[in-house]
Design a protein around this motif. Structure first.
Motif, short mmCIF file in Angstrom:
data_model
loop_
_atom_site.label_atom_id
_atom_site.label_comp_id
_atom_site.label_asym_id
_atom_site.label_seq_id
_atom_site.Cartn_x
_atom_site.Cartn_y
_atom_site.Cartn_z
N ASN A 1 0.83 -1.20 0.00
CA ASN A 1 0.00 0.00 0.00
C ASN A 1 0.86 1.25 0.00
N TYR B 1 1.07 4.08 -2.81
CA TYR B 1 0.83 5.47 -2.48
C TYR B 1 1.95 6.34 -3.02
N ILE C 1 -13.67 6.83 3.91
CA ILE C 1 -12.55 5.93 3.62
C ILE C 1 -12.42 5.68 2.13
N LYS D 1 -9.10 6.56 0.06
CA LYS D 1 -8.38 5.51 -0.67
C LYS D 1 -8.31 5.85 -2.15
N ASN D 2 -9.46 6.30 -2.64
CA ASN D 2 -9.55 6.66 -4.05
C ASN D 2 -8.50 7.69 -4.41
N LEU E 1 -4.57 5.72 -3.09
CA LEU E 1 -4.09 4.37 -3.37
C LEU E 1 -4.56 3.79 -4.70
N ASP F 1 -8.34 -1.89 -8.07
CA ASP F 1 -8.07 -1.27 -6.78
C ASP F 1 -9.31 -0.55 -6.27
N ARG F 2 -10.01 0.11 -7.19
CA ARG F 2 -11.21 0.84 -6.79
C ARG F 2 -12.26 -0.13 -6.26
N ALA G 1 -11.39 -1.05 -2.86
CA ALA G 1 -11.53 0.04 -1.90
C ALA G 1 -12.97 0.24 -1.44
#
Lengths: 796, 796
Positions: B255, B259, B538, B542-543, B546, B552-553, B556
């Motif tokens: 992660n 990032y 959150i 995250k969107n 990350l 990934d979306r 999340a």
């Protein structure tokens, strides 16, 4: 309060009573005429068929060998001779494990007694200020040896607490060992048993009634579907309760007939007569023999009708069945699993032994069981706490004035002074005594109403009820003054922490009472047990009035079995007393030790020589014994906490709090570890035994289906002769018995042509049975009288 | 005491708050950017792959269709549209039955409310002398409507007692109906399920270690011996807890890497750096991307070693296994029977679903479970009754002086008057608020320590603990003054009959408090539930930081599932309040009705659109819900008895005594009748399903062994891609997903060559699997990396 001297006198009296009983027993048991009362087990086992000493006519009844009178205690070493495995073979596992309770008592209490006496007595005696006031004798001697003698706030209470821990650990250790042993013995016992019907059979209750299908069809369909590889056959159960009642009544009539015929034989000059009215008190006078013969004939007709009705009417088939499987594995699986979506239908459980089945309760509808249990629980609660109310009411009626009013002709007698005072002392207690005497019977009836289907379960449940009655009314009732009802009331209105204090503080004061109780109930009571006064009297009375043949005599000897519903609770009460008083008043322990040792000897003798167990439950009572001892531990810990908190031992009492938690955890562990052995049959065992059977079978040709076909037939459908002959099959003295049977048939007028045929049928090879075409519903064969015919059917 | 006006104001405020939440929800949910927060279930189901509204760039993020803003409550009818059977298909039985609790609440309380309001309010209002003193307003209006208004010794109490009987009967009737329904639904659900691994599988614990034999060998031997016709295969369980820890750590590093890479992409002018020391606060400054890449590489090496160790070392095979059978019948038999002589060995139970297994607890040695349970029980008891002690301690530290001492630089700020008063009001409560916030987590950790092996069981146990906490600290704690600890102390020193009086007499006085509680916790709380503020924040965080790919979306969006450990207890508390106050202060009932109706709508919406259940337990929580409602009935009866006894209603109170007995009997009956459906799988059902499978099997060729071979593989041994693809197999939109998967593989740098191969392997015909030679110990295959390789293994 009693001094040590008082206790000594009481002990002496009770020891003398016990010796008197033992002496009487020693004298009576060596008389040949009593042989069947004191050694019935050997007759039943086939080890003995007539009293040992023959000789001249007198020697047949009285023992003339005076040497044997001198060694009147020699039954004790004899009782100890038999090893445990022999004992299991001889009397079954139940009896062997029952004796282990006494040895467990000894194993637990011998070390505890030694430690408690060596450590606690000096601690208690040397502690008190009371010790220096000996001259004044303000307290009893017993109290000087007990925890009462320790000063409040004394540091010595740590000794008591330490010992409570030590004793708890020791008792738990012994309990663990014993539970382990008994569980292993149980599994070993089952593993070593020969092929038995109950190993393959499951009792199914609440079979649903499907319209248009018979119970039998639905059973077959259900088990063929859901246990296709294992299902073998089933036996339906008939509602034969009405029929059984007729049989019992007929037997009573038969007894009267026998009695009158015997009377007539002895005094041929006068034919016995009786009045037909109420209890033979009034009515027309008739010839007794003719009267009873006539009555029996009528009964036979009624019974034949009733039997036809039972067999023909599909409604008399109960929704209960004994379902048998091809393997023990299949039965074990079926007994342990849920069958149907609706868990109140098709309820399966291990079948009890055929002789253990309590047939009458199979007719109870399953739905009513919950309600029955609820009602009985409430009744037991009421009985335990409020039993004094009706008794007080009866007592208020049963006084002298009432008696005089009912029976005025007794007035002159009653008015005599010494009789009056005797009655005045005696009458009020009479109702209570009668109640206590019939209490076990009441509790047994209550257990029956609960609807258990095995005798062994009934006895265990009755025993549990009796224990709680004793716990509240003997143990708590003696410690706390007032009736149980008053106690209940005060307990409900006290704070929960106050209760152990109230009880705990009275505990040491009641030690002398319990010592006396142990001596009266334990010592003298057990000595009276070995004398068997009641069976002795009954045997001789029957012998005098009813016995015509050897067989009648055998039936009259009534060995009985260990009376678990009464014996287990009192045994558990002694454990409770020992555990509670171990730390409080250790001087009580030796009295309990004497009880355990003496009772062990007595019961060992009785089990070897007298009792003939009605059933074999494989020590199923052990988990109850274990739980009761754990309960006793908890009670003792709570009461000690209460006692110490009144002694202001605030710094030491909290140490005890953790002990009940540990004890409960131990109990839970034991429950997980051992109890399944008493509830379930592990598949590993079942499979091992199945495999062993498959390879080392001694009767490989025996058809299992034939073997199981009539195992669970209601005993009432077999005639008595036949039943006896079935037993003969497993007897060693087969020839002997057959001979005596043949004699009986000739001498008795109960002529029955069929039993010999049937009895051989059972011992004959299976193809013979198959030839007779036994269907799963074996009872249908009842409609073909020649095979099952009752002797009264073919009477002229 | 509050007047009706106060209640009205409070209601208004809470209704406004609730509407504010609903409005916010209505606004947020129609924004395409939030679509994944408010409708994740449809993404997971495959019903939706991107927000519904496309159009121009702005419309991708903000809803420009103003018409939709006007119909902001239109989710309510939508939520009601789906039928129950559709709901079961869509979200599982757990969710459907969870909603039934709310409808049960409505079914129970709507008639009770009507009857209570129509009958009791007039009775109460017209009864009191207080009614005529209206002018003085000495009592609150609420009290005039409650039982407090009735004169002592009034004959009107018969009305209350009669209604208590009526309500009890009505509730029991509804409970019976509902239990019946749920049990039927459960069995029907299982019957309609497709072939699933858990139907054929049993989890075996405490497999004995036989020296010289591997666990796997003894398993094979034991089950081949004891279940020869049914045993199929087994899967050993590896102790992968250490490995799982490494995986978690590595994910965290990944992660950070993501990032930093994203940061670098957005600002290519500046490579991100970090300090290596504690929390990045000090130490050498390094390039972040390189640092994390390096770290991940090290971790990969460690993990490869650890994995080898797990697979090779026989000690890492736990004495636990998942044993599979050829038929459901075989598995049902094995799960319900005792296997071994020693009941603590070879313990068999139904296997939970593979996704429901809590793998970490499988490594707990079985012997320690009893001790763990004991310790946790004691801890829960301590937590419930003594939790105030540590909090009071923390509170005494966390005052302003303490804060100033720790952080002197804050002094100028703190000394400001209005901040000071705010903090003084706020700080002492902070510790308590933090405690209450983390309480569910603490209870969940406690349940984990108890050692349950299924997530569903863990949640049920945590829920039970939370309920008892609320019962003592919210319900009793609000009624009786003082902390729970003080209550416990006073209860221990009160007589048992005094306790219901003490509580009962305070009950009517607290009605206003509970009405407020229902509005704050029930109305506004539920409205905040639908807003999903936390997941919303959150997701967007995250969107922002990350998310690089669509995948990934998707990850999340975190739909979560119904939070049973918190929801069920509070639901049960509302039942308790409703039942207790139904007779005492019926005016409370409408507030509860509003809660049930509103919460039903909200949860129905959430279950349809949001939640994605982690497991399917088949409504295993229902027996708990049922028992809690029965408990509530008993509590209400006891408290009413206490209340009436203070009202000197001596002639009517005894009428209530029978009610708890009846309620308990009803509970026992229900337990016998329905609970087995939740504990055992009836053989009839298993056999029916087996037979159906045999005849109407849609995949007759599917080899069961291959199907079961890796069903119970520790999820940590599968790479994430693979897992996803396995799921794809049952998806309707297979092509869609494969496409997006292929995209992901190309765009992401988590390049993994193996998953596509493996995923097809699972869907390929069985001979293919057999060709790969999957042994029962499927995990051995882990040693052949190409098949199971982790993506990090093949990284450059």
């Amino acid at each position: 309060m009693a001094t040590l001297g008082d206790i000594g006198v009481s002990a002496l009296i009770n020891i003398l009573i016990a010796f008197a009983f033992l002496l009487a027993f020693a004298l009576l048991r060596i008389q040949p005429i009593n042989d069947r009362v004191y050694f019935p087990k050997w007759y039943i086992n086939g080890g003995r068929s007539s009293p040992r000493r023959g000789g001249n006519f007198v020697a047949k009844f009285v023992n003339l060998n005076f040497h044997t009178y001198l060694t009147f205690l020699n039954w004790m070493p004899q009782a100890l001779k038999m090893s445990e495995s022999e004992l299991i073979n001889h009397a079954g596992l139940d009896s062997a494990v029952f004796l282990r309770i006494y040895t467990l008592g000894l194993k637990i209490f011998v070390p505890i007694t030694v430690v408690a006496l060596l450590i606690l007595i000096p601690v208690n005696v040397s502690s008190g200020t009371l010790f220096f006031l000996r001259k004044e004798l303000v307290v009893s001697d017993i109290d000087k040896l007990s925890i009462s003698n320790v000063r409040p706030q004394s540091i010595r209470f740590f000794v008591h607490i330490g010992l409570e821990y030590l004793f708890t650990i020791w008792i738990c250790y012994m309990l663990y060992q014993e539970y382990d042993n008994v569980a292993t013995m149980r599994l070993h016992f089952f593993a070593s048993q020969h092929r038995r019907a109950e190993q393959f059979t499951v009792v199914v209750r609440n079979v649903p009634q499907i319209p248009g299908h018979s119970i039998s069809d639905s059973l077959d369909h259900f088990f063929k579907t859901n246990h296709p590889d294992h299902y073998l056959c089933h036996q339906a159960v008939y509602d034969a309760n009405k029929f059984a009642k007729l049989v019992r009544k007929r037997n009573r009539l038969q007894n009267w007939l026998d009695y009158n015929q015997l009377k007539f034989e002895r005094h041929p000059e006068k034919r016995p007569t009786k009045k037909t009215g109420f209890f033979g008190l009034w009515g027309e006078r008739v010839d007794s023999i003719d009267f009873y013969k006539q009555q029996i004939k009528e009964f036979d007709k009624k019974m034949a009708e009733e039997r036809q009705k039972v067999v023909k009417d599909p409604k008399s088939i109960l929704p209960v069945a004994f379902v048998s499987f091809k393997s023990r594995w299949g039965a074990a699986v079926c007994a342990q699993t849920q069958q149907s979506k609706n868990p109140t239908l098709w309820i399966t459980n291990w079948a009890p032994e055929p002789r253990d089945v309590y047939w009458r309760n199979l007719a109870i509808p399953f739905v009513s069981l919950t309600i029955r249990k609820l009602i009985i629980s409430l009744s037991v609660f009421a009985l335990v706490f409020f039993y004094m109310i009706p008794i007080a009411f009866v007592q208020s009626l049963a006084n002298l004035e009432g008696l005089e009013r009912v029976a005025p002709f007794l007035r002159p007698v009653i008015e005599l002074n010494f009789i009056k005072s005797f009655l005045q002392g005696f009458l009020p207690g009479l109702a209570l005594k009668i109640f206590l005497y019939i209490l076990p019977t009441i509790l047994m009836i209550m257990s029956r109403i609960e609807g258990h289907i095995a005798l062994s379960t009934l006895e265990r449940r009755a025993s549990a009820k009796y224990y709680y009655f004793m716990l509240v009314n003997v143990f708590l009732g003696s410690i706390v003054t007032g009736t149980a009802f008053q106690q209940l009331h005060s307990f409900l209105h006290q704070s929960p922490t106050q209760i152990p204090r109230t009880i705990g503080v009275s505990i040491p004061m009641k030690a002398t009472f319990f010592i006396t109780y142990i001596m009266v109930d334990g010592w003298a009571g057990i000595a009276s047990e070995i004398l068997r006064l009641k069976p002795l009297v009954i045997f001789h009375v029957k012998n005098m009035f009813l016995v015509k043949t050897e067989r009648d005599r055998e039936r009259a000897m009534d060995p009985g079995s260990v009376d678990y519903p009464e014996t287990l609770p009192s045994l558990q009460l002694y454990f409770l007393l020992g555990i509670v008083y171990a730390v409080v008043t250790p001087i009580l322990l030796p009295f309990i030790l004497v009880f355990f040792a003496f009772a062990y000897l007595v019961y060992r003798h009785q089990i070897i020589n007298v009792y003939n167990p009605q059933y074999e439950s494989g020590a199923a009572f052990w988990p109850h014994v274990h739980s009761r001892i754990i309960e006793s531990l908890l009670i003792s810990q709570l009461l000690l906490m209460g006692l110490l908190s009144t002694k202001k031992a605030a710094n030491s009492t909290p140490l005890l709090v953790i002990l009940p938690v540990l004890t409960l955890s131990f109990h839970k562990y034991c429950k997980n570890r051992f109890e399944p052995a008493f509830r379930k049959y592990p598949l590993e065992e079942a499979m091992a035994k199945d495999i062993m059977d498959g390879t080392t079978d001694t009767e490989p040709d025996l058809n299992l289906k034939a073997f199981l076909a009539d195992a669970y037939l209601h005993p009432i459908f077999r005639s008595f002769e036949e039943e006896e002959l079935v037993e003969v099959r497993v007897d060693k003295v087969r020839v002997d018995r057959h001979q005596s049977y043949a004699d009986n048939v000739q001498t008795s007028d109960l002529s029955s042509p069929s039993p010999p045929h049937y009895s051989y049928q059972l011992t004959s090879p299976p193809q013979d049975i198959n030839h007779h075409g036994l269907p799963p519903l074996y009872a249908y064969n009842l409609s073909s009288p020649p095979h099952y015919g009752y002797h009264y059917e073919v009477e002229p």
